[in-house]
Design a protein around this motif. Structure first.
Motif, PDB file in Angstrom:
ATOM      1  N   VAL A 135      47.492  33.523  29.688  1.00 46.41           N
ATOM      2  CA  VAL A 135      46.523  32.884  30.585  1.00 46.41           C
ATOM      3  C   VAL A 135      47.022  32.922  32.032  1.00 46.41           C
ATOM      4  CG1 VAL A 135      45.388  30.695  31.156  1.00 46.41           C
ATOM      5  CG2 VAL A 135      45.581  31.420  28.775  1.00 46.41           C
ATOM      6  N   LEU A 136      48.305  32.639  32.232  1.00 45.54           N
ATOM      7  CA  LEU A 136      48.863  32.626  33.577  1.00 45.54           C
ATOM      8  C   LEU A 136      48.899  34.025  34.186  1.00 45.54           C
ATOM      9  CD1 LEU A 136      51.809  30.124  33.042  1.00 45.54           C
ATOM     10  CD2 LEU A 136      49.644  29.683  34.206  1.00 45.54           C
ATOM     11  N   ALA A 137      49.135  35.049  33.364  1.00 49.52           N
ATOM     12  CA  ALA A 137      49.122  36.426  33.865  1.00 49.52           C
ATOM     13  C   ALA A 137      47.724  36.823  34.324  1.00 49.52           C
ATOM     14  CB  ALA A 137      49.631  37.385  32.797  1.00 49.52           C
ATOM     15  N   LEU A 138      46.708  36.395  33.588  1.00 47.73           N
ATOM     16  CA  LEU A 138      45.329  36.643  34.022  1.00 47.73           C
ATOM     17  C   LEU A 138      45.081  36.020  35.390  1.00 47.73           C
ATOM     18  CD1 LEU A 138      43.325  36.011  30.718  1.00 47.73           C
ATOM     19  CD2 LEU A 138      43.506  38.189  31.932  1.00 47.73           C
ATOM     20  N   ALA A 139      45.541  34.777  35.566  1.00 54.05           N
ATOM     21  CA  ALA A 139      45.363  34.094  36.850  1.00 54.05           C
ATOM     22  C   ALA A 139      46.132  34.800  37.953  1.00 54.05           C
ATOM     23  CB  ALA A 139      45.817  32.642  36.735  1.00 54.05           C
ATOM     24  N   GLY A 140      47.347  35.264  37.656  1.00 56.21           N
ATOM     25  CA  GLY A 140      48.148  35.957  38.660  1.00 56.21           C
ATOM     26  C   GLY A 140      47.496  37.237  39.146  1.00 56.21           C
ATOM     27  N   GLY A 141      47.004  38.051  38.223  1.00 55.14           N
ATOM     28  CA  GLY A 141      46.317  39.281  38.609  1.00 55.14           C
ATOM     29  C   GLY A 141      45.042  38.995  39.369  1.00 55.14           C
ATOM     30  N   PHE A 142      44.328  37.968  38.946  1.00 53.65           N
ATOM     31  CA  PHE A 142      43.080  37.580  39.606  1.00 53.65           C
ATOM     32  C   PHE A 142      43.345  37.220  41.065  1.00 53.65           C
ATOM     33  CE2 PHE A 142      38.714  35.968  38.721  1.00 53.65           C
ATOM     34  CZ  PHE A 142      38.448  35.418  39.972  1.00 53.65           C
ATOM     35  N   LEU A 143      44.395  36.425  41.314  1.00 52.08           N
ATOM     36  CA  LEU A 143      44.685  35.976  42.674  1.00 52.08           C
ATOM     37  C   LEU A 143      45.071  37.128  43.594  1.00 52.08           C
ATOM     38  CD1 LEU A 143      46.625  32.637  42.095  1.00 52.08           C
ATOM     39  CD2 LEU A 143      44.345  32.944  43.097  1.00 52.08           C
ATOM     40  N   ASP A 144      45.845  38.083  43.083  1.00 48.42           N
ATOM     41  CA  ASP A 144      46.195  39.233  43.914  1.00 48.42           C
ATOM     42  C   ASP A 144      44.949  40.027  44.308  1.00 48.42           C
ATOM     43  OD1 ASP A 144      48.794  39.312  44.731  1.00 48.42           O
ATOM     44  OD2 ASP A 144      49.541  40.430  43.005  1.00 48.42           O
ATOM     45  N   VAL A 167      40.816  41.627  48.235  1.00 51.57           N
ATOM     46  CA  VAL A 167      39.406  41.952  48.469  1.00 51.57           C
ATOM     47  C   VAL A 167      38.806  41.139  49.617  1.00 51.57           C
ATOM     48  CG1 VAL A 167      37.077  41.884  47.449  1.00 51.57           C
ATOM     49  CG2 VAL A 167      39.014  42.751  46.114  1.00 51.57           C
ATOM     50  N   CYS A 168      39.114  39.846  49.682  1.00 48.38           N
ATOM     51  CA  CYS A 168      38.415  39.037  50.686  1.00 48.38           C
ATOM     52  C   CYS A 168      39.308  38.230  51.616  1.00 48.38           C
ATOM     53  CB  CYS A 168      37.397  38.111  50.013  1.00 48.38           C
ATOM     54  SG  CYS A 168      38.098  36.640  49.246  1.00 48.38           S
ATOM     55  N   ARG A 169      40.615  38.425  51.532  1.00 39.62           N
ATOM     56  CA  ARG A 169      41.501  37.683  52.426  1.00 39.62           C
ATOM     57  C   ARG A 169      42.422  38.604  53.220  1.00 39.62           C
ATOM     58  NH1 ARG A 169      39.497  32.671  53.476  1.00 39.62           N
ATOM     59  NH2 ARG A 169      38.960  31.570  51.545  1.00 39.62           N
ATOM     60  N   GLY A 170      41.898  39.718  53.659  1.00 36.42           N
ATOM     61  CA  GLY A 170      42.639  40.555  54.601  1.00 36.42           C
ATOM     62  C   GLY A 170      43.411  41.710  54.013  1.00 36.42           C
ATOM     63  N   GLY A 171      43.138  42.085  52.755  1.00 36.09           N
ATOM     64  CA  GLY A 171      43.792  43.255  52.177  1.00 36.09           C
ATOM     65  C   GLY A 171      45.287  43.066  51.926  1.00 36.09           C
ATOM     66  N   GLY A 176      43.447  40.759  34.670  1.00 33.14           N
ATOM     67  CA  GLY A 176      43.108  39.715  35.626  1.00 33.14           C
ATOM     68  C   GLY A 176      42.716  40.279  36.975  1.00 33.14           C
ATOM     69  N   ALA A 177      43.421  41.338  37.406  1.00 33.28           N
ATOM     70  CA  ALA A 177      43.094  41.981  38.681  1.00 33.28           C
ATOM     71  C   ALA A 177      41.707  42.623  38.639  1.00 33.28           C
ATOM     72  CB  ALA A 177      44.148  43.024  39.021  1.00 33.28           C
ATOM     73  N   VAL A 178      41.384  43.269  37.523  1.00 35.89           N
ATOM     74  CA  VAL A 178      40.047  43.873  37.373  1.00 35.89           C
ATOM     75  C   VAL A 178      38.969  42.793  37.454  1.00 35.89           C
ATOM     76  CG1 VAL A 178      38.518  45.090  35.772  1.00 35.89           C
ATOM     77  CG2 VAL A 178      40.892  45.838  36.030  1.00 35.89           C
ATOM     78  N   CYS A 179      39.165  41.717  36.714  1.00 34.87           N
ATOM     79  CA  CYS A 179      38.192  40.615  36.736  1.00 34.87           C
ATOM     80  C   CYS A 179      38.126  39.974  38.121  1.00 34.87           C
ATOM     81  CB  CYS A 179      38.570  39.561  35.697  1.00 34.87           C
ATOM     82  SG  CYS A 179      38.482  40.132  33.993  1.00 34.87           S
ATOM     83  N   GLY A 180      39.291  39.803  38.751  1.00 40.08           N
ATOM     84  CA  GLY A 180      39.328  39.190  40.073  1.00 40.08           C
ATOM     85  C   GLY A 180      38.582  40.006  41.100  1.00 40.08           C
ATOM     86  N   ALA A 181      38.750  41.325  41.051  1.00 38.61           N
ATOM     87  CA  ALA A 181      38.044  42.187  41.998  1.00 38.61           C
ATOM     88  C   ALA A 181      36.532  42.097  41.799  1.00 38.61           C
ATOM     89  CB  ALA A 181      38.519  43.633  41.830  1.00 38.61           C
ATOM     90  N   ALA A 182      36.108  42.131  40.540  1.00 37.20           N
ATOM     91  CA  ALA A 182      34.668  42.082  40.258  1.00 37.20           C
ATOM     92  C   ALA A 182      34.063  40.743  40.680  1.00 37.20           C
ATOM     93  CB  ALA A 182      34.428  42.325  38.768  1.00 37.20           C
TER      94      ALA A 182
END
Length: 232
Positions: free
Chosen positions: A10-19, A24-28, A180-186
């Motif tokens: 679960v924490l790894a999903l959150a970590g990838g999501f945050l990156d 995507v929306c906080r300055g690349g 998590g990164a894939v989900c975060g980007a979408a």
């Protein structure tokens, strides 16, 4: 539960999501790890741009502050019966992410929101250092990749089944981080700055999971030599 593989997932999903969110929306930028900021700090200093260098010092300091806060919470509340001390640090992460979801994205704002994300990520890194008996991180994957490769080598050269299992754990955490990164980007492309609330939701799941008691009052020693108390 706080040291279980499920918690690490679960924490790894959150970590990838945050990156993905900060990129995507906080300055690349990738705000959960500070190596890039340190390199950029050095480049700005080498170019004679000390004022520009300051913008990279802020998230680095935010990350360091998160480590200090996590260590202080552990020291003060380690024996707490109301909430596990790790639940307290996760609650702080949730509060930080909920707050930044309402801060507009701009070059000026993003310096501070990314510092807050770095603070939240360091709370997570410091609080969850051993998962399912192996040392790993859930907000960055370089160390996980190194341990995975090392474990695979040991599994092949020594016919070590335990090392093979550890390699599988590392590779699974890396895969979950990427997921998590894939989900975060979408989600970020669809919801913009409010996507931080989705990351907070993932962490809320982690917070609630820690009410499930899987503790045993014994110590385990990882194959890398780090003691971790299951009841801690």
């Amino acid at each position: 539960m706080s040291g279980s593989f499920l918690m690490g997932a679960v924490l790894a999903l959150a970590g990838g999501f945050l990156d993905a969110y900060t990129y995507v929306c906080r300055g690349g930028v990738f705000a959960t790890a500070e190596t890039g900021n340190m390199v950029l700090l050095g480049l700005r200093l080498a170019s004679g741009e000390p004022k520009e260098a300051i913008r990279y010092i802020i998230p680095i300091c935010g990350f360091a502050c998160g480590v200090l806060v996590s260590a202080a919470v552990r020291k003060k509340f380690k024996e707490s019966r109301a909430l596990h001390w790790r639940q307290m640090t996760v609650a702080m992460e949730i509060a930080v992410l909920a707050a930044i979801s309402f801060v507009p994205s701009s070059p000026e704002n993003n310096i501070y929101t990314n510092a807050l994300v770095a603070f939240a990520a360091s709370l997570q890194v410091q609080s969850f250092r051993v998962i399912s008996g192996v040392p790993l991180t859930t907000t960055m994957c370089t160390g996980n990749l190194r341990y995975a490769a090392e474990s695979l080598f040991r599994a092949a050269s020594e016919k070590n089944r335990a090392a093979l299992l550890n390699a599988a754990k590392y590779l699974a955490i890396i895969a979950l981080f990427i997921t998590g990164a894939v989900c975060g980007a979408a989600v970020t492309r669809a919801a913009g700055i409010r996507a931080a609330l989705a990351a907070a939701g993932i962490l809320l799941a982690a917070f609630l999971m820690m009410f499930i008691d899987l503790r045993k009052n014994t110590k385990q020693k990882t194959e890398y030599g780090e003691d971790e108390e299951k009841a801690d």
